[in-house]
Structures are given as structure tokens and as C-alpha cells.
Design a protein around this motif. Sequence first.
Motif, PDB file in Angstrom:
ATOM      1  N   PRO A 241       0.805  -1.227   0.000  1.00 26.89           N
ATOM      2  CA  PRO A 241       0.000   0.000   0.000  1.00 26.89           C
ATOM      3  C   PRO A 241       0.837   1.275   0.000  1.00 26.89           C
ATOM      4  O   PRO A 241       0.342   2.337  -0.362  1.00 26.89           O
ATOM      5  N   ALA A 242       2.110   1.172   0.404  1.00 28.75           N
ATOM      6  CA  ALA A 242       2.982   2.348   0.350  1.00 28.75           C
ATOM      7  C   ALA A 242       3.422   2.647  -1.080  1.00 28.75           C
ATOM      8  O   ALA A 242       3.880   3.756  -1.373  1.00 28.75           O
ATOM      9  N   GLU A 243       3.283   1.684  -1.961  1.00 28.42           N
ATOM     10  CA  GLU A 243       3.728   1.844  -3.348  1.00 28.42           C
ATOM     11  C   GLU A 243       2.569   1.898  -4.342  1.00 28.42           C
ATOM     12  O   GLU A 243       2.586   2.689  -5.297  1.00 28.42           O
ATOM     13  N   ILE A 244       1.561   1.068  -4.124  1.00 28.87           N
ATOM     14  CA  ILE A 244       0.496   0.864  -5.109  1.00 28.87           C
ATOM     15  C   ILE A 244      -0.865   0.967  -4.428  1.00 28.87           C
ATOM     16  O   ILE A 244      -1.042   0.532  -3.291  1.00 28.87           O
ATOM     17  N   ARG A 245      -1.811   1.530  -5.143  1.00 29.34           N
ATOM     18  CA  ARG A 245      -3.198   1.491  -4.688  1.00 29.34           C
ATOM     19  C   ARG A 245      -4.093   1.030  -5.831  1.00 29.34           C
ATOM     20  O   ARG A 245      -3.811   1.297  -7.009  1.00 29.34           O
ATOM     21  N   LEU A 246      -5.142   0.319  -5.492  1.00 29.09           N
ATOM     22  CA  LEU A 246      -6.104  -0.136  -6.494  1.00 29.09           C
ATOM     23  C   LEU A 246      -6.944   1.040  -6.978  1.00 29.09           C
ATOM     24  O   LEU A 246      -7.241   1.962  -6.216  1.00 29.09           O
ATOM     25  N   VAL A 247      -7.337   0.994  -8.230  1.00 24.74           N
ATOM     26  CA  VAL A 247      -8.203   2.028  -8.804  1.00 24.74           C
ATOM     27  C   VAL A 247      -9.642   1.549  -8.708  1.00 24.74           C
ATOM     28  O   VAL A 247     -10.005   0.528  -9.293  1.00 24.74           O
ATOM     29  N   GLY A 248     -10.461   2.282  -7.969  1.00 24.29           N
ATOM     30  CA  GLY A 248     -11.850   1.872  -7.798  1.00 24.29           C
ATOM     31  C   GLY A 248     -11.975   0.653  -6.913  1.00 24.29           C
ATOM     32  O   GLY A 248     -11.033   0.244  -6.223  1.00 24.29           O
ATOM     33  N   ASP A 249     -13.144   0.047  -6.945  1.00 20.95           N
ATOM     34  CA  ASP A 249     -13.386  -1.126  -6.097  1.00 20.95           C
ATOM     35  C   ASP A 249     -13.783  -2.348  -6.916  1.00 20.95           C
ATOM     36  O   ASP A 249     -14.390  -3.281  -6.395  1.00 20.95           O
ATOM     37  N   VAL A 250     -13.446  -2.353  -8.207  1.00 19.00           N
ATOM     38  CA  VAL A 250     -13.799  -3.471  -9.077  1.00 19.00           C
ATOM     39  C   VAL A 250     -12.538  -4.176  -9.554  1.00 19.00           C
ATOM     40  O   VAL A 250     -11.600  -3.537 -10.056  1.00 19.00           O
ATOM     41  N   ILE A 251     -12.514  -5.498  -9.381  1.00 27.60           N
ATOM     42  CA  ILE A 251     -11.482  -6.371  -9.945  1.00 27.60           C
ATOM     43  C   ILE A 251     -12.191  -7.301 -10.916  1.00 27.60           C
ATOM     44  O   ILE A 251     -13.183  -7.943 -10.547  1.00 27.60           O
ATOM     45  N   LYS A 252     -11.728  -7.363 -12.129  1.00 24.81           N
ATOM     46  CA  LYS A 252     -12.391  -8.196 -13.124  1.00 24.81           C
ATOM     47  C   LYS A 252     -11.977  -9.659 -12.969  1.00 24.81           C
ATOM     48  O   LYS A 252     -10.814  -9.968 -12.681  1.00 24.81           O
ATOM     49  N   THR A 253     -12.948 -10.547 -13.185  1.00 20.28           N
ATOM     50  CA  THR A 253     -12.743 -11.972 -12.910  1.00 20.28           C
ATOM     51  C   THR A 253     -13.323 -12.813 -14.035  1.00 20.28           C
ATOM     52  O   THR A 253     -14.416 -12.531 -14.525  1.00 20.28           O
ATOM     53  N   ARG A 254     -12.585 -13.842 -14.402  1.00 15.71           N
ATOM     54  CA  ARG A 254     -13.115 -14.787 -15.394  1.00 15.71           C
ATOM     55  C   ARG A 254     -12.482 -16.151 -15.176  1.00 15.71           C
ATOM     56  O   ARG A 254     -11.278 -16.268 -14.939  1.00 15.71           O
ATOM     57  N   GLY A 255     -13.320 -17.190 -15.274  1.00 18.16           N
ATOM     58  CA  GLY A 255     -12.822 -18.546 -15.106  1.00 18.16           C
ATOM     59  C   GLY A 255     -13.962 -19.526 -14.912  1.00 18.16           C
ATOM     60  O   GLY A 255     -15.124 -19.240 -15.204  1.00 18.16           O
ATOM     61  N   ARG A 256     -13.623 -20.664 -14.357  1.00 18.09           N
ATOM     62  CA  ARG A 256     -14.642 -21.706 -14.192  1.00 18.09           C
ATOM     63  C   ARG A 256     -14.215 -22.678 -13.094  1.00 18.09           C
ATOM     64  O   ARG A 256     -13.017 -22.803 -12.781  1.00 18.09           O
ATOM     65  N   ILE A 257     -15.196 -23.358 -12.539  1.00 18.55           N
ATOM     66  CA  ILE A 257     -14.977 -24.412 -11.542  1.00 18.55           C
ATOM     67  C   ILE A 257     -15.685 -25.666 -12.036  1.00 18.55           C
ATOM     68  O   ILE A 257     -16.845 -25.605 -12.458  1.00 18.55           O
ATOM     69  N   THR A 258     -14.985 -26.780 -11.993  1.00 19.30           N
ATOM     70  CA  THR A 258     -15.577 -28.067 -12.359  1.00 19.30           C
ATOM     71  C   THR A 258     -15.292 -29.074 -11.246  1.00 19.30           C
ATOM     72  O   THR A 258     -14.429 -28.847 -10.390  1.00 19.30           O
ATOM     73  N   PHE A 259     -16.011 -30.173 -11.258  1.00 17.01           N
ATOM     74  CA  PHE A 259     -15.757 -31.222 -10.253  1.00 17.01           C
ATOM     75  C   PHE A 259     -16.045 -32.588 -10.854  1.00 17.01           C
ATOM     76  O   PHE A 259     -16.767 -32.730 -11.849  1.00 17.01           O
ATOM     77  N   LYS A 260     -15.457 -33.600 -10.211  1.00 16.20           N
ATOM     78  CA  LYS A 260     -15.646 -34.988 -10.630  1.00 16.20           C
ATOM     79  C   LYS A 260     -15.331 -35.885  -9.442  1.00 16.20           C
ATOM     80  O   LYS A 260     -14.866 -35.418  -8.384  1.00 16.20           O
ATOM     81  N   ALA A 261     -15.546 -37.154  -9.615  1.00 23.27           N
ATOM     82  CA  ALA A 261     -15.205 -38.103  -8.553  1.00 23.27           C
ATOM     83  C   ALA A 261     -13.694 -38.217  -8.440  1.00 23.27           C
ATOM     84  O   ALA A 261     -12.982 -38.319  -9.447  1.00 23.27           O
ATOM     85  N   GLY A 262     -13.190 -38.160  -7.205  1.00 18.14           N
ATOM     86  CA  GLY A 262     -11.763 -38.273  -6.961  1.00 18.14           C
ATOM     87  C   GLY A 262     -11.397 -39.591  -6.320  1.00 18.14           C
ATOM     88  O   GLY A 262     -12.243 -40.479  -6.139  1.00 18.14           O
ATOM     89  N   GLU A 263     -10.145 -39.729  -5.981  1.00 19.03           N
ATOM     90  CA  GLU A 263      -9.683 -40.949  -5.321  1.00 19.03           C
ATOM     91  C   GLU A 263     -10.084 -40.937  -3.850  1.00 19.03           C
ATOM     92  O   GLU A 263     -10.374 -39.886  -3.264  1.00 19.03           O
ATOM     93  N   GLN A 264     -10.096 -42.113  -3.246  1.00 15.15           N
ATOM     94  CA  GLN A 264     -10.362 -42.269  -1.814  1.00 15.15           C
ATOM     95  C   GLN A 264     -11.702 -41.649  -1.410  1.00 15.15           C
ATOM     96  O   GLN A 264     -11.805 -40.904  -0.448  1.00 15.15           O
ATOM     97  N   SER A 265     -12.737 -42.012  -2.165  1.00 19.54           N
ATOM     98  CA  SER A 265     -14.098 -41.551  -1.849  1.00 19.54           C
ATOM     99  C   SER A 265     -14.142 -40.040  -1.661  1.00 19.54           C
ATOM    100  O   SER A 265     -14.579 -39.521  -0.631  1.00 19.54           O
TER     101      SER A 265
END
Length: 377
Positions: A241-265
Amino acid sequence: MADRPSPERNSGSGEEPSVPDDVWDKFLKDTEAELAGAPKEPSARARMVTERLRQQDARGESPESWRAGPARPERRRRVWPALGVLLAVAVAVVAVKPSVLPGDPFGTKDHAGPSVSPLPAETVAPTAPPSPADSETPSLARPFAGSPAERWADGAAGIVLPKATPVGTLSKARVEQALRQTRTLLVDANLDPATLRGERPATALGVIEPQQTELLTRLDTALSKPDEKHDPLSMFSRFDPAEIRLVGDVIKTRGRITFKAGEQSSVAVHADYTFVYPVTRAGGSKEVTRTIVRRVLDIQMSDPARYKVTPGKITIRRYDRDVGNSACDVYDGYLHPAFTSDTATGAPPTGPTTDPYDRSKGIEDDRTKGCGTVSRV
């Protein structure tokens, strides 16, 4: 001057005597004086004539000027208040929504920038990098100008969980819990304001399986005494924070979450997200740049009825990251964005040029290619 009224009828013989000339003249003078100047008390004779004329008016026998005269001023008095109400309503509508006026008289469109349609949520890996955006310079008013992220979701709204279903011996509720804990880790590690300014990400650390003692010890050391082997940026996004500050209060986000059966139940959760941080120098600078961080997590939650695990906690099997626009070989625990106005110092980059917005490729596991450059920020 109004015509003199016709003869009146006498109440005794069926006809009444007509109004005398001097009385009628007196009435006309009094009436003209009342209309031209301040109101005054009419004389007794004027009152008598007025009463007679009202009776004639009821029978339809009054002079035309008697019936029509007083109506005009009354209408004038009623029109102005109505116009005032309409004007007040119009002013209120313009104040709430200036866009109803043709053109842009108040200059409200100059700072908003062009409207952009948001992208639908990412459900599968893209097959190509985002198309080039307009070559616009980011500003304090539009920190994502010229970036593909301008169409991405805002913050945690971009971390959309898939619909949970039972997996192996795990119920739908257990799978949903694993997904929620993964989301909690992502949000607190990459979007929470306290984490971003260098504070301890207690919520993120709290969802990790306590039996992962080696991992937790390594993260604790990285947060308190960062160095090349203990880098908190491997899991958390942080700016000095002594060097950098964020502009506004919005951070852009993109991605995905997936799931499946794993090992060991277990249920295996895979998360792949890119976060775009608009920043400026601390101290009032108006120059804006962006740092882009992509994170990949592999999470596991096992069935507590079959294995000795802590119910509700997640086990981290892999955590990896790729950073665009941050100084290389600096291990103080903070991201250090480069600005266009910076003077080049040190050795030139030795690694390849990459597109930090390209989500069609996986994160390279081989880190021996050296520090590279980004094709855009």
C-alpha cells in the motif's frame, strides 16, 4: 359599455318597475371602478341592482356583458398554477434521468465510455485468446479501457459455482460444501481488500484441512518472512500500500470451476481463474496500469465417514499461478506492476512474450524459461 337591461316585471301587478337611469349609470361606474382598481364596498343601490341582475341572469334575461365579464380573470388565475405543476414535474424527470433530453447537454456521456455487453460465464476452456480490444489508454475513470477484461464479470460475481450433484459416497450437500469452500478460498485470497493490502488472509487459511501442516507452515512463513522459497504470491494476491493502490473497487474476474469423482471416496474440484487488477502509484498519480494474475487450484474433499479428515475442510493438491505485469525476481511478498512511464532498469527480459489474457492454454509447469514480457496489459 353594456346595454341597458330590458324592463323588469312588477311583483304586485305582474310587472316590476324598470331600473332607473341614474341607478343603472351608478352601477356601471361602480363595476368599472371595481375591475380597474382595488376592491371597495359597493353602495346600497349598487347592491340592489346587482341582486336584480342576478335574478335576471337566473331567468336568462341579463345583459351579455354581465354574464361573460368576470369569467376571463378567473381562468387566468387557474392556468398559471397548472403550468407551474407541469414545469416542476418536467424538472424532476430531467434531474433523475438527464438522458431524456436530446443530445448530451450536461456532458454525462463523456466520462462513462462506450457501453459494453458482458460476456456469458465461462463453462469450458476457450479455444483462442480474446480478440484485441480497442487501443484505449486506461484511466482513473475507466481503468479497464483497452482491455478484454472490460467485458468480464466484477469480482466475486464472476466465480460461479456449478450445480452440485452426488459423487460416489459423497452426498449432494458434501459436494456443494466442497464447491463453496473452494470459492471462499478464491475470494479471500484474490479479492478481499484486506488481503490485497498485505494483511493475513485468515478466512482463506481457515478452509484448508488442518492436517496439511507442511503447507500451512510454509504459507505462514511466506506471509511473515517472504523470500524466494516462501513466496505468499504463490497463493495470495498482494500489493504494497505504500507503493500501489487499487483504482476503484472493481477487480475483473473470469474462469470456471468443475468437479468430478476423486480418489479415496472424494470429490475433486478444479478451479481456473484470472483476476485483473487496475492500479496506480500511491500518492495521487493519475497513470493507470493493470496486473493480471491467473490461478489454478486442485482441491479434494474426502468422505469423513471413511477417512480421517476434518469435516468441512478442503485439501489442496495443487496451487499454481501465472502473473502478467509484475517485476521478476523480487521476493518481498508483493506484486510490483510496471507503468508505461517507468524507465527501464536492469537486465532485459529473457523469457518469451505471452498474452496474460489467453485462457486457451494451460499454465506452464516449467519455470526455467526465465522472466518474460506480456503482449498487453
